[in-house]
Design a protein around this motif. Structure first.
Motif, PDB file in Angstrom:
ATOM      1  N   ALA A   1      -6.479  12.859  -3.931  1.00 49.04           N
ATOM      2  CA  ALA A   1      -7.919  13.155  -3.915  1.00 49.04           C
ATOM      3  C   ALA A   1      -8.727  11.888  -4.145  1.00 49.04           C
ATOM      4  CB  ALA A   1      -8.242  14.197  -4.974  1.00 49.04           C
ATOM      5  N   LEU A   2      -8.270  11.031  -5.046  1.00 54.73           N
ATOM      6  CA  LEU A   2      -8.977   9.766  -5.288  1.00 54.73           C
ATOM      7  C   LEU A   2      -8.968   8.875  -4.050  1.00 54.73           C
ATOM      8  CD1 LEU A   2      -7.898   8.830  -8.910  1.00 54.73           C
ATOM      9  CD2 LEU A   2     -10.179   9.444  -8.106  1.00 54.73           C
ATOM     10  N   VAL A   3      -7.848   8.826  -3.344  1.00 53.15           N
ATOM     11  CA  VAL A   3      -7.773   8.015  -2.121  1.00 53.15           C
ATOM     12  C   VAL A   3      -8.766   8.530  -1.089  1.00 53.15           C
ATOM     13  CG1 VAL A   3      -6.297   7.439  -0.136  1.00 53.15           C
ATOM     14  CG2 VAL A   3      -5.408   7.239  -2.458  1.00 53.15           C
TER      15      VAL A   3
ATOM     16  N   LEU B   1      -1.449   7.959   1.648  1.00 48.84           N
ATOM     17  CA  LEU B   1      -1.260   9.404   1.519  1.00 48.84           C
ATOM     18  C   LEU B   1       0.138   9.827   1.967  1.00 48.84           C
ATOM     19  CD1 LEU B   1      -4.734  10.715   2.710  1.00 48.84           C
ATOM     20  CD2 LEU B   1      -3.831  10.677   0.382  1.00 48.84           C
ATOM     21  N   ILE B   2       0.655   9.201   3.006  1.00 48.37           N
ATOM     22  CA  ILE B   2       2.030   9.487   3.435  1.00 48.37           C
ATOM     23  C   ILE B   2       3.012   9.054   2.348  1.00 48.37           C
ATOM     24  CG2 ILE B   2       3.821   8.820   5.095  1.00 48.37           C
ATOM     25  CD1 ILE B   2       1.570   8.775   7.218  1.00 48.37           C
TER      26      ILE B   2
ATOM     27  N   GLY C   1      -8.758   3.156   7.301  1.00 42.30           N
ATOM     28  CA  GLY C   1      -8.207   4.479   7.612  1.00 42.30           C
ATOM     29  C   GLY C   1      -6.689   4.438   7.694  1.00 42.30           C
ATOM     30  N   ILE C   2      -6.163   3.390   8.311  1.00 47.06           N
ATOM     31  CA  ILE C   2      -4.706   3.227   8.374  1.00 47.06           C
ATOM     32  C   ILE C   2      -4.131   3.037   6.978  1.00 47.06           C
ATOM     33  CG2 ILE C   2      -2.866   1.663   9.106  1.00 47.06           C
ATOM     34  CD1 ILE C   2      -4.390   1.240  11.697  1.00 47.06           C
ATOM     35  N   MET C   3      -4.803   2.229   6.148  1.00 44.28           N
ATOM     36  CA  MET C   3      -4.313   2.006   4.793  1.00 44.28           C
ATOM     37  C   MET C   3      -4.361   3.294   3.973  1.00 44.28           C
ATOM     38  SD  MET C   3      -5.752  -1.876   4.099  1.00 44.28           S
ATOM     39  CE  MET C   3      -6.272  -1.491   2.499  1.00 44.28           C
TER      40      MET C   3
ATOM     41  N   ILE D   1       0.820  -1.220   0.000  1.00 43.51           N
ATOM     42  CA  ILE D   1       0.000   0.000   0.000  1.00 43.51           C
ATOM     43  C   ILE D   1       0.855   1.271   0.000  1.00 43.51           C
ATOM     44  CG2 ILE D   1      -1.665   1.321   1.384  1.00 43.51           C
ATOM     45  CD1 ILE D   1      -2.982  -0.915  -0.147  1.00 43.51           C
ATOM     46  N   PRO D   2       1.826   1.440   0.903  1.00 44.91           N
ATOM     47  CA  PRO D   2       2.633   2.666   0.843  1.00 44.91           C
ATOM     48  C   PRO D   2       3.470   2.766  -0.429  1.00 44.91           C
ATOM     49  CG  PRO D   2       2.918   1.600   2.959  1.00 44.91           C
ATOM     50  CD  PRO D   2       2.161   0.661   2.090  1.00 44.91           C
ATOM     51  N   LEU D   3       3.894   1.630  -0.979  1.00 45.53           N
ATOM     52  CA  LEU D   3       4.684   1.660  -2.212  1.00 45.53           C
ATOM     53  C   LEU D   3       3.868   2.164  -3.390  1.00 45.53           C
ATOM     54  CD1 LEU D   3       6.718  -1.639  -1.866  1.00 45.53           C
ATOM     55  CD2 LEU D   3       7.441   0.695  -1.355  1.00 45.53           C
TER      56      LEU D   3
END
Length: 119
Positions: free
Chosen positions: A33-35, A82-83, A75-77, A10-12
Motif C-alpha cells: 500500500a505504501l508503494v 510489488l512483484i 512505474g517499472i520500479m 529494488i526487487p530485493l
C-alpha cells in the motif's frame, strides 16, 4: 551506486518486505500500500508540475517528455517492487508449509507409526 545496481536492489527490497510476513503477517500489505501511495502521489505531483507548462523546456526536453519518462521508469520500479513483495510473501508461505510437513514427517518416523513398517 549506478542505475543497474538500483534496479537490482529494488526487487530485493520488495522480497525482504514479503519475507517479513513470517514475523509480521500484515507487513507485505502495508508495504505494498505504501508503494502504491508513494507512486501515486509522486506521479500526481510531478504531473501537476508538468501540466502547468507541458511544452516548456526543462533540461533541454519538454516537461511532457520528462513526465512520461518519469512515469514509465518509476512505474517499472514500483511494479518490480510489488512483484518482489508478492514473491517474498509466497516464499514465506511455502517455507511455513514445508516446516509443518517436515515436522509431521519427523514425528511419524520418530514414533514408529509409519505405514511402511506395518507392511
Amino acid at each position: 551506486m549506478n542505475i543497474g545496481a538500483l534496479f537490482a536492489v529494488i526487487p530485493l527490497i520488495g522480497v525482504a518486505a514479503g519475507l517479513a510476513r513470517a514475523k509480521f503477517p500484515r507487513a507485505p500489505f502495508i508495504f505494498a500500500a505504501l508503494v502504491v501511495v508513494v507512486y501515486g502521489l509522486s506521479t500526481a505531483a510531478f504531473g501537476i508540475w508538468a501540466a502547468t507548462c507541458w511544452d516548456c523546456r526543462s533540461e533541454g526536453s519538454p516537461r511532457g517528455d520528462v513526465f512520461t519518462v518519469f512515469a514509465f521508469l518509476f512505474g517499472i520500479m514500483a511494479a518490480t517492487m510489488l512483484i518482489g513483495v508478492w514473491l517474498g510473501a509466497r516464499l514465506t508461505t511455502m517455507l511455513q508449509r514445508l516446516r509443518v510437513t517436515w515436522r509431521e514427517l519427523r514425528d511419524v518416523t520418530s514414533n514408529g507409526d509409519s505405514d511402511a513398517e506395518r507392511t
